[in-house]
Design a protein around this motif. Structure first.
Motif, short mmCIF file in Angstrom:
data_model
loop_
_atom_site.label_atom_id
_atom_site.label_comp_id
_atom_site.label_asym_id
_atom_site.label_seq_id
_atom_site.Cartn_x
_atom_site.Cartn_y
_atom_site.Cartn_z
N ARG A 299 0.87 -1.17 0.13
CA ARG A 299 -0.05 0.12 -0.01
C ARG A 299 1.14 1.21 -0.13
NH1 ARG A 299 -5.77 -0.98 3.15
NH2 ARG A 299 -5.59 -3.11 2.86
N ARG A 300 0.56 2.34 -0.65
CA ARG A 300 1.03 3.47 -0.97
C ARG A 300 1.11 4.10 0.67
NH1 ARG A 300 0.36 8.25 -5.36
NH2 ARG A 300 2.02 9.75 -4.08
N GLN A 309 -7.67 9.54 3.98
CA GLN A 309 -8.99 9.35 4.55
C GLN A 309 -9.83 8.81 3.41
OE1 GLN A 309 -10.32 13.42 5.81
NE2 GLN A 309 -8.49 13.54 7.61
N ALA A 310 -9.88 9.35 2.25
CA ALA A 310 -10.87 8.78 1.30
C ALA A 310 -10.60 7.20 1.09
CB ALA A 310 -10.58 9.40 -0.11
N ALA A 311 -9.13 6.85 1.21
CA ALA A 311 -8.91 5.38 0.95
C ALA A 311 -9.44 4.56 2.20
CB ALA A 311 -7.53 5.30 0.61
N GLN A 312 -9.32 5.12 3.34
CA GLN A 312 -9.89 4.49 4.34
C GLN A 312 -11.34 4.49 4.50
OE1 GLN A 312 -9.27 6.55 8.27
NE2 GLN A 312 -9.15 4.62 9.31
N ARG A 313 -12.03 5.34 3.80
CA ARG A 313 -13.55 5.44 3.88
C ARG A 313 -13.67 4.26 2.69
NH1 ARG A 313 -18.60 4.90 5.06
NH2 ARG A 313 -20.19 6.09 3.67
N LEU A 421 -6.18 -7.84 -6.63
CA LEU A 421 -6.21 -6.44 -6.87
C LEU A 421 -4.94 -6.01 -6.11
CD1 LEU A 421 -10.00 -5.54 -6.01
CD2 LEU A 421 -8.76 -6.05 -8.49
N TRP A 422 -4.13 -6.67 -5.31
CA TRP A 422 -2.88 -5.99 -4.93
C TRP A 422 -2.07 -5.42 -5.81
CZ3 TRP A 422 0.22 -10.40 -2.15
CH2 TRP A 422 0.53 -11.43 -3.07
N GLY A 423 -1.57 -4.06 -5.97
CA GLY A 423 -0.96 -3.51 -6.85
C GLY A 423 -1.85 -3.03 -8.23
N ILE A 424 -3.25 -3.00 -7.99
CA ILE A 424 -3.77 -2.41 -9.13
C ILE A 424 -3.67 -1.32 -9.57
CG2 ILE A 424 -5.88 -1.87 -7.74
CD1 ILE A 424 -7.54 -3.21 -10.11
N ARG A 473 -6.41 2.73 -5.69
CA ARG A 473 -5.44 3.26 -6.30
C ARG A 473 -4.13 3.37 -5.28
NH1 ARG A 473 -5.40 7.43 -10.00
NH2 ARG A 473 -3.02 7.22 -9.85
N SER A 474 -4.53 3.28 -4.33
CA SER A 474 -3.48 3.15 -2.98
C SER A 474 -2.55 1.68 -2.96
CB SER A 474 -3.89 3.34 -1.75
OG SER A 474 -4.90 2.51 -1.05
N LEU A 475 -3.31 0.68 -3.71
CA LEU A 475 -2.67 -0.75 -3.73
C LEU A 475 -1.53 -0.47 -4.85
CD1 LEU A 475 -6.05 -2.65 -3.16
CD2 LEU A 475 -4.52 -1.86 -1.36
#
Length: 479
Positions: A299-300, A309-313, A421-424, A473-475
């Protein structure tokens, strides 16, 4: 014991000149020609390596890395004059004077030609798409007509060693369940049924009868032999070794002796190009080792606060809309020892019965594996966001993923493996053809078994949909 000497690359030549001891299993010519245009210059005696007590990762990984990036030439045997790209050694190819043929191959002269985004071993751009046949004998074609070939984008292979280890454990578990239900039916004299489940994933049901026969009609997302095949977009390759042997012939015209050699075909030059035993078992093992030890995506970590915050949600919503029912965030892995050849390799690929003993690559010695979380039982939690299962993901109302006309290895045209999806976040574009440019597009393309999740996603407010995109996008694959 197979020993094929090839000129050594400069690092080995330098080691010889400086009297630096080489691993006992490495085969190198003491008088190399560094200007040679051959790409393959080293070999490994895997029998000697297995018996030496040396760490096979340290020996194989560097050679595998060089082979993956090497640009094979006709001096190595690249090209496919007679042999087709089929999994079964087949001579039905139309002769051509051209070494490269973008359709039926050879369509690349290096593994890294397609697996290169954002790093070697990664995914590929749309321009690197390949065309594949049904996989057996009908593998010689010169058209992009979908009646004869399916267009495919390149998958990333980061974390592939852990994926194969998960598949091996799940296959062994499912086969134990089959053995148990057969024993129950024989003992009782009546039919017995078992709901197949492993690592929390259901693969349907299996019914056994007292006479030892099985009803496999209730299986779901797996082949009748209960072997998980986690590689390729259709889930048709059980091991990195099988995938490598296939790809080397299909894309490069480089035939591995373990499938195309004299033991199976009666000749050491099956494609008739004047080059014998183009890839040895040791070289295939080196390629397997490099792929198996590629670090898993992460994860980035340097996200701006608004993105974090957006990724957590988004991760929470990802579960709530049902995406995580197939894209399971993590699966537990008991053993980190990667055997090569593996326990489920079959004819046409080097098998454990073909060697005195398999190589044992302990992935647990790798720093990136040590950093992975563990559960309360000490099992490594593999953060793959997948289930290693096939699903029907197209229907009449949404056929984006059902447009292929050819089945592949008996897998229906609208059935695909759940993409990990890891790395997507590092592997755009998306979809099996790489023709979907955004994550929103690929989510909305889901049909079939994924219909309800897609509808739930579509029904979200735009900020919530964007938060799911922020999460995905964080993966990323670390560069």
């Amino acid at each position: 014991m197979i020993q094929i000497f090839r000129p050594a690359v400069i690092p080995f030549a330098l080691a010889i000149a400086l009297s630096i001891p080489l691993p006992a299993a490495v085969l190198a010519d003491p008088d190399p020609e560094p200007w040679s245009e051959r790409a393959i210059r080293e070999d490994v005696d895997i029998t000697a390596l297995a018996a030496s007590g040396e760490d096979p990762i340290a020996v194989l990984q560097p050679l595998g890395k060089r082979l993956f990036a090497a640009k094979f030439t006709t001096l190595d045997g690249a090209g496919r004059p007679d042999a087709t790209g089929a999994i079964v050694p087949t001579k039905a190819r139309r002769r051509s004077h051209l070494p490269f043929q973008r359709l039926a191959g050879m369509d690349a002269n290096a593994c890294a030609s397609c697996h290169n985004e954002p790093v070697d071993g990664g995914a590929g751009a749309f321009t690197a798409n390949v065309f594949v046949s049904e996989g057996f004998e009908s593998a010689d074609f010169d058209t992009i007509d979908p009646q004869f070939s399916n267009e495919r984008n390149t998958n990333a292979i980061q974390g592939a060693g852990l994926i194969e280890l998960l598949a091996r454990e799940m296959t062994a578990d499912l086969r134990r369940q089959r053995q148990d239900v057969l024993a129950k039916a024989r003992g009782s004299g009546d039919a017995a049924k078992v709901l197949l489940e492993t690592k929390g994933i259901s693969f349907g049901s299996l019914t056994a009868y007292a006479d030892g026969t099985l009803d496999v009609s209730g299986l779901d997302g797996i082949d009748d032999d209960l072997t998980l095949r986690p590689f390729s977009q259709k889930g048709v390759f059980a091991s990195l070794r099988q995938f490598t042997v296939n790809a080397m012939n299909d894309h490069h015209g480089m035939q591995a002796s373990e499938r195309f050699g004299a033991a199976w075909t009666g000749t050491d030059d099956f494609d008739g190009d004047g080059h014998a035993d183009e890839l040895t078992p040791g070289q295939v093992s080196a390629l397997v080792a490099w792929q198996a030890t590629l670090p898993a995506p992460t994860r980035r970590a340097d996200l701006p606060e608004t993105w974090r915050q957006a990724a957590q949600r988004g991760e929470t919503l990802f579960g709530e809309v049902g995406c995580s029912s197939c894209h399971i965030p993590e699966l537990p892995l008991d053993s980190l020892v990667f055997q090569d050849p593996g326990p489920f390799d079959t004819a046409g690929t080097l098998r454990q019965s073909d060697v005195a003993g398999p190589l044992a690559l302990d992935l647990g010695t790798l720093d990136w594996v040590k950093a992975l979380p563990r559960d309360d039982q000490g099992r490594v939690l593999v953060p793959l966001f997948g289930d290693l299962k096939r699903h029907k993901i197209a229907d009449a109302a949404n056929d984006t993923f059902g447009n292929e006309l050819l089945a592949q290895r008996f897998v229906a045209r609208d059935v695909f493996m759940t993409a990990e999806l890891w790395g997507i976040g590092s592997t755009a574009p998306y979809g099996h053809r790489g023709d979907l440019t955004t994550l929103n597009e690929v989510i909305l393309a889901h049909g079939g078994e994924a219909t309800e999740s897609r509808k739930a996603y579509s029904g979200l407010e735009e900020p919530d949909r964007k938060s799911i995109i922020a999460f995905l996008r964080s993966l990323e694959i670390a560069e």
